[in-house]
Motif scaffolding. Structure first.
Motif, PDB file in Angstrom:
ATOM      1  N   GLN A   1       0.826  -1.208   0.000  1.00  0.00           N
ATOM      2  CA  GLN A   1       0.000   0.000   0.000  1.00  0.00           C
ATOM      3  C   GLN A   1       0.863   1.262   0.000  1.00  0.00           C
ATOM      4  OE1 GLN A   1      -2.418  -0.954   3.428  1.00  0.00           O
ATOM      5  NE2 GLN A   1      -4.102  -1.658   2.136  1.00  0.00           N
ATOM      6  N   PHE A   2       2.035   1.207   0.622  1.00  0.00           N
ATOM      7  CA  PHE A   2       2.938   2.357   0.617  1.00  0.00           C
ATOM      8  C   PHE A   2       3.414   2.687  -0.797  1.00  0.00           C
ATOM      9  CE2 PHE A   2       3.611   0.819   5.012  1.00  0.00           C
ATOM     10  CZ  PHE A   2       3.405   1.996   5.712  1.00  0.00           C
TER      11      PHE A   2
ATOM     12  N   VAL B   1       7.352   8.996   1.525  1.00  0.00           N
ATOM     13  CA  VAL B   1       7.677   7.627   1.123  1.00  0.00           C
ATOM     14  C   VAL B   1       8.611   7.684  -0.079  1.00  0.00           C
ATOM     15  CG1 VAL B   1       6.753   5.451   0.234  1.00  0.00           C
ATOM     16  CG2 VAL B   1       5.467   6.746   1.960  1.00  0.00           C
ATOM     17  N   ILE B   2       9.769   7.071   0.049  1.00  0.00           N
ATOM     18  CA  ILE B   2      10.727   6.972  -1.053  1.00  0.00           C
ATOM     19  C   ILE B   2      10.574   5.623  -1.739  1.00  0.00           C
ATOM     20  CG2 ILE B   2      13.169   7.001  -1.709  1.00  0.00           C
ATOM     21  CD1 ILE B   2      12.102   9.695  -0.648  1.00  0.00           C
ATOM     22  N   ASP B   3      10.578   4.557  -0.940  1.00  0.00           N
ATOM     23  CA  ASP B   3      10.481   3.204  -1.492  1.00  0.00           C
ATOM     24  C   ASP B   3      10.043   2.261  -0.375  1.00  0.00           C
ATOM     25  OD1 ASP B   3      10.592   1.285  -3.462  1.00  0.00           O
ATOM     26  OD2 ASP B   3      12.757   0.959  -3.296  1.00  0.00           O
ATOM     27  N   VAL B   4       9.621   1.076  -0.763  1.00  0.00           N
ATOM     28  CA  VAL B   4       9.217   0.064   0.209  1.00  0.00           C
ATOM     29  C   VAL B   4       9.601  -1.313  -0.316  1.00  0.00           C
ATOM     30  CG1 VAL B   4       6.870  -0.178  -0.709  1.00  0.00           C
ATOM     31  CG2 VAL B   4       7.311  -0.735   1.684  1.00  0.00           C
TER      32      VAL B   4
ATOM     33  N   ASP C   1       9.568  -5.677   1.195  1.00  0.00           N
ATOM     34  CA  ASP C   1       8.776  -6.534   2.082  1.00  0.00           C
ATOM     35  C   ASP C   1       9.133  -6.320   3.550  1.00  0.00           C
ATOM     36  OD1 ASP C   1       7.420  -7.638  -0.024  1.00  0.00           O
ATOM     37  OD2 ASP C   1       8.692  -9.418  -0.158  1.00  0.00           O
ATOM     38  N   THR C   2      10.310  -5.741   3.819  1.00  0.00           N
ATOM     39  CA  THR C   2      10.759  -5.624   5.206  1.00  0.00           C
ATOM     40  C   THR C   2      11.049  -4.199   5.668  1.00  0.00           C
ATOM     41  OG1 THR C   2      13.051  -6.000   4.544  1.00  0.00           O
ATOM     42  CG2 THR C   2      11.761  -7.944   5.219  1.00  0.00           C
ATOM     43  N   GLU C   3      11.272  -3.262   4.718  1.00  0.00           N
ATOM     44  CA  GLU C   3      11.674  -1.908   5.104  1.00  0.00           C
ATOM     45  C   GLU C   3      10.938  -0.834   4.317  1.00  0.00           C
ATOM     46  OE1 GLU C   3      16.264  -2.091   6.486  1.00  0.00           O
ATOM     47  OE2 GLU C   3      15.915  -2.142   4.331  1.00  0.00           O
ATOM     48  N   LEU C   4      10.797   0.300   4.981  1.00  0.00           N
ATOM     49  CA  LEU C   4      10.218   1.486   4.369  1.00  0.00           C
ATOM     50  C   LEU C   4      11.316   2.543   4.313  1.00  0.00           C
ATOM     51  CD1 LEU C   4       7.605   2.877   3.350  1.00  0.00           C
ATOM     52  CD2 LEU C   4       7.185   3.566   5.704  1.00  0.00           C
TER      53      LEU C   4
ATOM     54  N   ASP D   1       6.430   9.549  -2.640  1.00  0.00           N
ATOM     55  CA  ASP D   1       6.558  11.011  -2.588  1.00  0.00           C
ATOM     56  C   ASP D   1       5.400  11.687  -1.863  1.00  0.00           C
ATOM     57  OD1 ASP D   1       9.022  11.090  -3.936  1.00  0.00           O
ATOM     58  OD2 ASP D   1       8.004  10.943  -5.871  1.00  0.00           O
ATOM     59  N   GLN D   2       4.600  10.920  -1.152  1.00  0.00           N
ATOM     60  CA  GLN D   2       3.505  11.484  -0.364  1.00  0.00           C
ATOM     61  C   GLN D   2       3.913  11.480   1.110  1.00  0.00           C
ATOM     62  OE1 GLN D   2      -0.025  11.915  -1.401  1.00  0.00           O
ATOM     63  NE2 GLN D   2       0.340  11.538  -3.557  1.00  0.00           N
ATOM     64  N   LEU D   3       3.361  12.421   1.847  1.00  0.00           N
ATOM     65  CA  LEU D   3       3.664  12.554   3.265  1.00  0.00           C
ATOM     66  C   LEU D   3       2.829  11.568   4.077  1.00  0.00           C
ATOM     67  CD1 LEU D   3       5.227  14.216   5.412  1.00  0.00           C
ATOM     68  CD2 LEU D   3       3.250  15.763   5.472  1.00  0.00           C
TER      69      LEU D   3
END
Length: 158
Positions: free
Chosen positions: A91-92, A118-121, A123-126, A97-99
């Motif tokens: 979902q991220f 959000v830069i990237d996501v 399965d384990t890190e945001l 690029d959204q707050l």
């Protein structure tokens, strides 16, 4: 992030998707007097009260037949809204690029609440560009383990 304590996603998602909706997420708030099971549904052109009623009737039938929750509860079906909570890593990705605002399970530098883009996501890190005190954003992304995120929500800035 929020967990589905009764694995209801597996049970309910196929039926909800067959009706043309997406199961955005599930919350369960146990309480001995008035537990609440809240489902968030979404679709391309938005959700209205009629959509919630249709899904509620279908889901109520499935829950009656399978009876996964043994305590009394109230079923609520809702739109995730503009300031939606995130339930799953994928979902991220739709909100790069959204707050977002998020709360951690374990504090970092004595803080648990943060905002960032959000830069990237994975399965384990945001990967987040953190919002700084002067309304600027950090140039170096910070990696936040998804397992440490208690809640995350889209921030709407009008």
């Amino acid at each position: 992030m929020r967990k589905d304590p009764y694995n209801l996603t597996e049970l309910l998602s196929p039926s909800i998707e067959a009706m043309g909706y997406k199961l955005w997420g599930i919350e369960f708030h146990p309480n001995t007097k008035n537990a609440i099971l809240r489902l968030y549904i979404d679709k391309e052109d938005g959700i209205g009260i009629e959509d919630c009623e249709i899904v509620s009737n279908q889901v109520a039938g499935l829950l009656d037949v399978h009876d996964p929750i043994t305590m009394a509860y109230t079923l609520e079906v809702s739109s995730p809204g503009l300031d939606r909570y995130f339930f799953y890593p994928e979902q991220f990705a739709a909100y790069k690029d959204q707050l977002i605002a998020f709360q951690l399970r374990s504090a970092i530098n004595n803080r648990r609440r943060f905002q960032g883009k959000v830069i990237d996501v994975t399965d384990t890190e945001l990967s987040i560009s953190m919002k700084l005190e002067n309304d600027q954003f950090s140039e170096e992304p910070i990696l936040v383990p998804l397992s440490n995120i208690d809640r995350a929500q889209l921030v709407i800035d009008f």
